[in-house]
Design an enzyme around this catalytic site. Structure first.
Site, mmCIF file in Angstrom:
data_model
loop_
_atom_site.group_PDB
_atom_site.id
_atom_site.type_symbol
_atom_site.label_atom_id
_atom_site.label_comp_id
_atom_site.label_asym_id
_atom_site.label_seq_id
_atom_site.Cartn_x
_atom_site.Cartn_y
_atom_site.Cartn_z
ATOM 1 N N GLU A 145 0.763 -1.229 -0.129
ATOM 2 C CA GLU A 145 0.079 -0.037 -0.057
ATOM 3 C C GLU A 145 0.919 1.327 -0.019
ATOM 4 O O GLU A 145 2.030 1.364 0.775
ATOM 5 C CB GLU A 145 -1.021 0.041 1.249
ATOM 6 C CG GLU A 145 -1.641 -1.210 1.313
ATOM 7 C CD GLU A 145 -2.469 -1.225 2.684
ATOM 8 O OE1 GLU A 145 -2.835 -2.239 3.069
ATOM 9 O OE2 GLU A 145 -3.006 -0.006 3.317
ATOM 10 N N CYS A 195 3.288 8.088 1.631
ATOM 11 C CA CYS A 195 3.631 7.342 2.548
ATOM 12 C C CYS A 195 3.863 5.912 1.823
ATOM 13 O O CYS A 195 2.868 5.641 1.065
ATOM 14 C CB CYS A 195 2.518 7.076 3.699
ATOM 15 S SG CYS A 195 2.514 5.879 4.657
ATOM 16 N N CYS A 217 5.138 -7.644 7.332
ATOM 17 C CA CYS A 217 5.997 -7.236 8.369
ATOM 18 C C CYS A 217 6.222 -8.295 9.369
ATOM 19 O O CYS A 217 5.455 -8.932 9.982
ATOM 20 C CB CYS A 217 5.709 -5.891 9.038
ATOM 21 S SG CYS A 217 7.051 -5.164 10.200
ATOM 22 N N CYS A 264 3.694 -5.613 15.709
ATOM 23 C CA CYS A 264 3.163 -4.820 16.533
ATOM 24 C C CYS A 264 1.541 -5.137 16.664
ATOM 25 O O CYS A 264 1.114 -5.113 15.547
ATOM 26 C CB CYS A 264 3.557 -3.480 16.340
ATOM 27 S SG CYS A 264 5.102 -2.978 16.044
ATOM 28 N N CYS A 269 -1.309 -3.118 14.750
ATOM 29 C CA CYS A 269 -1.039 -2.688 13.471
ATOM 30 C C CYS A 269 -1.393 -3.770 12.460
ATOM 31 O O CYS A 269 -0.995 -5.092 12.507
ATOM 32 C CB CYS A 269 0.620 -2.597 13.413
ATOM 33 S SG CYS A 269 1.157 -2.320 11.550
ATOM 34 N N CYS A 278 -1.542 1.574 7.800
ATOM 35 C CA CYS A 278 -0.404 0.810 7.137
ATOM 36 C C CYS A 278 -1.210 -0.584 7.013
ATOM 37 O O CYS A 278 -1.193 -1.446 8.243
ATOM 38 C CB CYS A 278 0.923 0.954 7.412
ATOM 39 S SG CYS A 278 1.339 0.225 8.636
HETATM 40 N N1 SAH Z 1 7.735 -0.388 10.454
HETATM 41 C C1 SAH Z 1 8.025 0.939 10.644
HETATM 42 C C2 SAH Z 1 7.300 1.853 9.778
HETATM 43 C C3 SAH Z 1 5.907 1.629 9.049
HETATM 44 S S1 SAH Z 1 4.665 1.643 10.430
HETATM 45 C C4 SAH Z 1 7.508 1.503 12.013
HETATM 46 O O1 SAH Z 1 6.813 0.692 12.774
HETATM 47 O O2 SAH Z 1 7.981 2.669 12.374
HETATM 48 C C5 SAH Z 1 4.642 3.395 10.441
HETATM 49 C C6 SAH Z 1 3.940 4.095 11.713
HETATM 50 O O3 SAH Z 1 2.595 3.580 11.494
HETATM 51 C C7 SAH Z 1 4.355 3.538 13.071
HETATM 52 O O4 SAH Z 1 4.976 4.532 13.815
HETATM 53 C C8 SAH Z 1 3.342 2.585 13.542
HETATM 54 O O5 SAH Z 1 3.644 2.618 14.786
HETATM 55 C C9 SAH Z 1 2.200 3.527 13.159
HETATM 56 N N2 SAH Z 1 0.896 2.515 13.204
HETATM 57 C C10 SAH Z 1 0.856 1.123 12.811
HETATM 58 N N3 SAH Z 1 -0.512 0.925 13.089
HETATM 59 C C11 SAH Z 1 -1.292 1.829 13.652
HETATM 60 C C12 SAH Z 1 -2.476 2.232 13.931
HETATM 61 N N4 SAH Z 1 -3.282 1.030 13.918
HETATM 62 N N5 SAH Z 1 -2.853 3.115 14.485
HETATM 63 C C13 SAH Z 1 -1.896 4.359 14.386
HETATM 64 N N6 SAH Z 1 -0.765 4.180 14.065
HETATM 65 C C14 SAH Z 1 -0.509 3.027 13.501
HETATM 66 FE FE1 SF4 Z 2 5.679 -3.558 11.465
HETATM 67 FE FE2 SF4 Z 2 3.561 -2.455 11.706
HETATM 68 FE FE3 SF4 Z 2 5.169 -2.630 13.763
HETATM 69 FE FE4 SF4 Z 2 5.674 -0.940 11.897
HETATM 70 S S1 SF4 Z 2 4.059 -0.684 13.150
HETATM 71 S S2 SF4 Z 2 7.053 -2.400 12.647
HETATM 72 S S3 SF4 Z 2 4.806 -2.156 10.012
HETATM 73 S S4 SF4 Z 2 4.119 -4.320 12.556
#
Ligand code: SAH
Ligand code: SF4
Length: 429
Positions: A128, A147, A154, A158, A161, A378
């Site tokens: 995406e 973005c 990934c 997390c 996410c 994302c």
């Molecule tokens: N993997 C990298 C970059 C991609 S995620 C990272 O984690 O930094 C980019 C940002 O989107 C990160 O700060 C992540 O914590 C945030 N993000 C992911 N899922 C989210 C959600 N459900 N609500 C708000 N932010 C989110």
């Molecule tokens: Fe991976 Fe999502 Fe965690 Fe970023 S926030 S490191 S994309 S699992």
């Protein structure tokens, strides 16, 4: 012939080796199809293109003619480059792909200000990108931020996410990263707009695919290629310490964003499972060294989750951890997209958190989520494509996440802050 990839591609061994301990993938990405083994033209360095033409007895200006069309967006295929002889266009087509994205589905939100794209790759995987248009306000000029994704899926996992639910299928190659930006540059040209910023905040952990991501950053910021300023490119990481150190060694002006999410190690273990491999103290030390090496303020991102990481104790721990550093804190109410058991923090709780940080002089902003209605967090569209997981799997995952976070929340007072070199140098930033 194009030079071989420096990293075998795709490289599933690398993917599984980097799977973070504690990740809980829930969905499988759509099945992989046959691959197109030709690199993308955006993979080719200027030197490689010169050699390609020289090998065919062609002068250097041919390489410039090609590059002009590739990077300006004036051509949509090799066949469109009429300044090149037909035989050369055919030879290019044999060795390279003009675009590596084979299809794109689009959705709009925010009354047309946000656009989300789901790109299909040659093997059927999807990634995406999200485009956000910010109209001019007061003395601030109009901005357009893109973005982009660095991986399909990934490995970090997390638990809030949507991408994390997918697990990692594969790294993107350099051209697949750059082609997201080439796609949008072309689209924006039809609106008479320019792309002003690129952030690696789409799917994937950029610094677990650092070779491809840093090569993409170099091409995107090269005046003879994509031509965006280094300061307009942000790499967001969940805390891959060797990758941050490598970026510091480059002495470029890329902006670094660190996904902090918790200043208590036991809670960060749950929210960012990579914390078990690269602990908080090391991440913040590496980010501080990046700020020192580049003179650039590091952004710390905190996804705000109701009663999980937004308590007064968390605010204090964050303030203690970051005070006096060259830092900016961005508070982002969680987008409740993934199959997470959690809810976003209320605006009041986010404001209270911000007040504690500002009291120690930390520059703190609250981000409004853009494109919620089209799933701008994302990985959400890709997860939708992958299908709905079995309810029993969702329940099992929720139980594990809740058990882990409950244990972390019971954990005693914040620890580990004092171990961070350079912490509390005494005074606000
Ligand atoms: N993997 C990298 C970059 C991609 S995620 C990272 O984690 O930094 C980019 C940002 O989107 C990160 O700060 C992540 O914590 C945030 N993000 C992911 N899922 C989210 C959600 N459900 N609500 C708000 N932010 C989110
Ligand atoms: Fe991976 Fe999502 Fe965690 Fe970023 S926030 S490191 S994309 S699992």
């Amino acid at each position: 012939m194009p030079s071989p990839d420096p990293v075998p591609f795709p490289d599933p061994a690398h993917a599984s080796a980097d799977r973070a301990d504690g990740a809980l993938p829930l969905l499988d990405l759509p099945a992989s199809g046959p691959q197109d083994t030709r690199p993308g033209i955006a993979d080719a360095s200027p030197q490689e293109l010169l050699s390609w033409f020289a090998d065919r007895g062609e002068a250097a200006f041919r390489a410039r003619q090609l590059a002009d069309h590739v990077w300006s967006g004036r051509a949509q295929s090799f066949a469109d480059i009429h300044t090149l002889p037909g035989a050369l266009r055919d030879a290019l087509e044999q060795d390279y792909r003009f675009y590596t994205l084979t299809g794109t589905e689009r959705r709009q939100a925010d009354r047309g200000l946000t656009d989300k794209a789901l790109h299909t790759l040659d093997d059927g995987r999807v990634v995406e990108s999200v485009l956000m248009r910010y109209p001019a306000r007061g003395s601030r000029r109009e901005r357009t931020t893109l973005c982009i994704s660095s991986q399909a899926g990934c490995a970090v996992g997390c638990p809030f996410c949507a991408t994390g639910e997918l697990g990692l299928w594969r790294d993107l190659r350099t051209s697949e990263i750059i082609d997201q930006a080439r796609y949008w540059r072309n689209e924006l040209a039809t609106e008479g707009r320019r792309l002003t910023n690129i952030v690696f905040m789409g799917m994937g952990e950029p610094l677990l695919n650092a070779d491809a991501v840093l090569a993409a950053c170099a091409a995107l910021s090269d005046g003879n290629r994509f031509g965006l300023g280094q300061r307009h490119i942000t790499v967001s990481t969940s805390g891959v310490v060797p990758g941050i150190e490598r970026m510091a060694g480059l002495r470029r002006q890329y902006k670094l964003a660190v996904s902090l999410h918790a200043a208590r190690p036991e809670l960060r273990d749950v929210l960012v499972p990579l914390n078990r491999k690269y602990p908080l103290a090391e991440v913040v030390a590496a980010a501080t060294a990046y700020a020192d090496a580049t003179g650039r303020r590091v952004t710390y991102e905190m996804v705000m989750i109701d009663r999980i990481n937004d308590t007064p104790a968390d605010a204090e721990a964050t303030a203690e951890l970051l005070r006096g550093r060259l830092a900016h804190v961005n508070l982002i109410p969680m987008n409740p997209v993934a199959h997470t058991p959690w809810q976003p923090s209320s605006p009041e709780r986010v404001e209270d958190f911000a007040t504690v940080l500002r009291a120690v002089g930390l520059h703190t902003t609250v981000r409004r989520n853009r494109g919620l209605d089209i799933g701008a967090a994302c990985g959400q569209l890709a997860a939708e494509k992958a299908g709905e997981p079995a309810p029993v799997a969702v329940q099992r995952r929720r139980d594990v996440i809740e058990r882990r976070s409950a244990a972390a929340l019971l954990g005693g007072p914040p620890t580990g802050v004092a171990d961070v070199p350079g912490a509390n140098p005494g005074g606000p930033a």
